[in-house]
Design a protein around this motif. Sequence first.
Motif, short mmCIF file in Angstrom:
data_model
loop_
_atom_site.label_atom_id
_atom_site.label_comp_id
_atom_site.label_asym_id
_atom_site.label_seq_id
_atom_site.Cartn_x
_atom_site.Cartn_y
_atom_site.Cartn_z
N VAL A 163 72.47 16.17 29.15
CA VAL A 163 72.68 14.84 28.56
C VAL A 163 73.82 14.94 27.54
O VAL A 163 74.07 16.00 26.96
N ALA B 201 62.54 17.35 30.71
CA ALA B 201 63.46 16.69 31.65
C ALA B 201 64.87 17.26 31.52
O ALA B 201 65.58 17.40 32.52
N ARG B 202 65.26 17.59 30.28
CA ARG B 202 66.62 18.13 30.06
C ARG B 202 66.76 19.56 30.56
O ARG B 202 67.86 20.10 30.61
N GLN C 87 64.85 10.76 20.41
CA GLN C 87 64.19 10.54 21.71
C GLN C 87 64.34 11.74 22.63
O GLN C 87 63.41 12.06 23.39
N GLN C 88 65.47 12.40 22.57
CA GLN C 88 65.71 13.54 23.45
C GLN C 88 65.01 14.81 22.97
O GLN C 88 65.01 15.82 23.68
N THR D 204 61.73 14.81 22.13
CA THR D 204 60.30 14.78 22.45
C THR D 204 60.02 15.83 23.51
O THR D 204 60.92 16.29 24.24
N GLN E 192 58.48 15.66 26.36
CA GLN E 192 58.75 15.20 27.73
C GLN E 192 60.24 15.20 28.02
O GLN E 192 60.69 15.61 29.09
N ALA E 193 61.03 14.73 27.01
CA ALA E 193 62.47 14.68 27.22
C ALA E 193 63.06 16.08 27.29
O ALA E 193 63.99 16.34 28.08
N ARG E 194 62.56 17.02 26.51
CA ARG E 194 63.07 18.40 26.57
C ARG E 194 62.80 19.04 27.92
O ARG E 194 63.61 19.78 28.44
#
Length: 267
Positions: free
Chosen positions: A219, A213-214, A204-205, A207, A209-211
């Motif tokens: 995280v 956000a990170r 999930q991390q 994806t 979008q998540a990358r």
Amino acid sequence: MRYILIVLFTFITTACVTAPQPAAPLEMPLKPQLKSQSFQVSYETEHASPKVKSVQLPAHKITRNQTVRVVADKASVTDTLFKQITDALTTMSLRVVEQGDSDYTLAIHQLELNFIEDTKYQVQPPVKPYALFDEIAKLYPIQQCATINGEVSMRLIHRASGDVVWFGKSSIDSASFHREPLIFSFSEEQVVSNELEVATFVHQQNTEQARLARASQDVNIPSYKTISKMTSLTKLQGPCNRTEVSALTPMMHYYLSSILIDKIKVH
């Protein structure tokens, strides 16, 4: 027009420079080193002595070097068992003949093996105590094994008169014959209990979008959790199923035959 193009190029370049870059993909963390420890557990049962009946009549005296012919018309005797019986008679100082007249005939009347009620083996406390024994004793207090009862009967007949000068019968069950305990092994192993949870989080991390956000926040990947798991029992020693117990047949026949022949009194 030239001025407008310069302004537009400057705006695009600035936007590219200031746009956040996605964080690097997360990698699956290394699993912890898992430990494993093996143990053994023993099962035993009560053993009975062979049942033996032997009667020798005084009508004819059996002496050394007299001849004996072995007859097995009423029983299926293997070549191996025939030789073993012959050797046992020779050890008694009797001479075995295959043809012609003889002083005596050893008639093998019965060679039987029948499956009977299963034998129950009880778990035994270990010589060196270990913590998991009580749990094993509760889960597997007994082992139930196939059991054969073997019977052999013979007669020694005086050829000239037809008199029976000796007869004998012996029997024993396979558990009492084998006598050794059943030995089983099992292991206590560490396993990762949340591997799917960790893999799902990493997926999930990673994806797009998540990358993104990170890029502005860190995280933490969930830590692996381990639990201890006990394996089932694996037999190491001792006959238990029907195939294994049936394999004792030749040895049981030889044992019972030897007991009987040893009862013949030769002067």
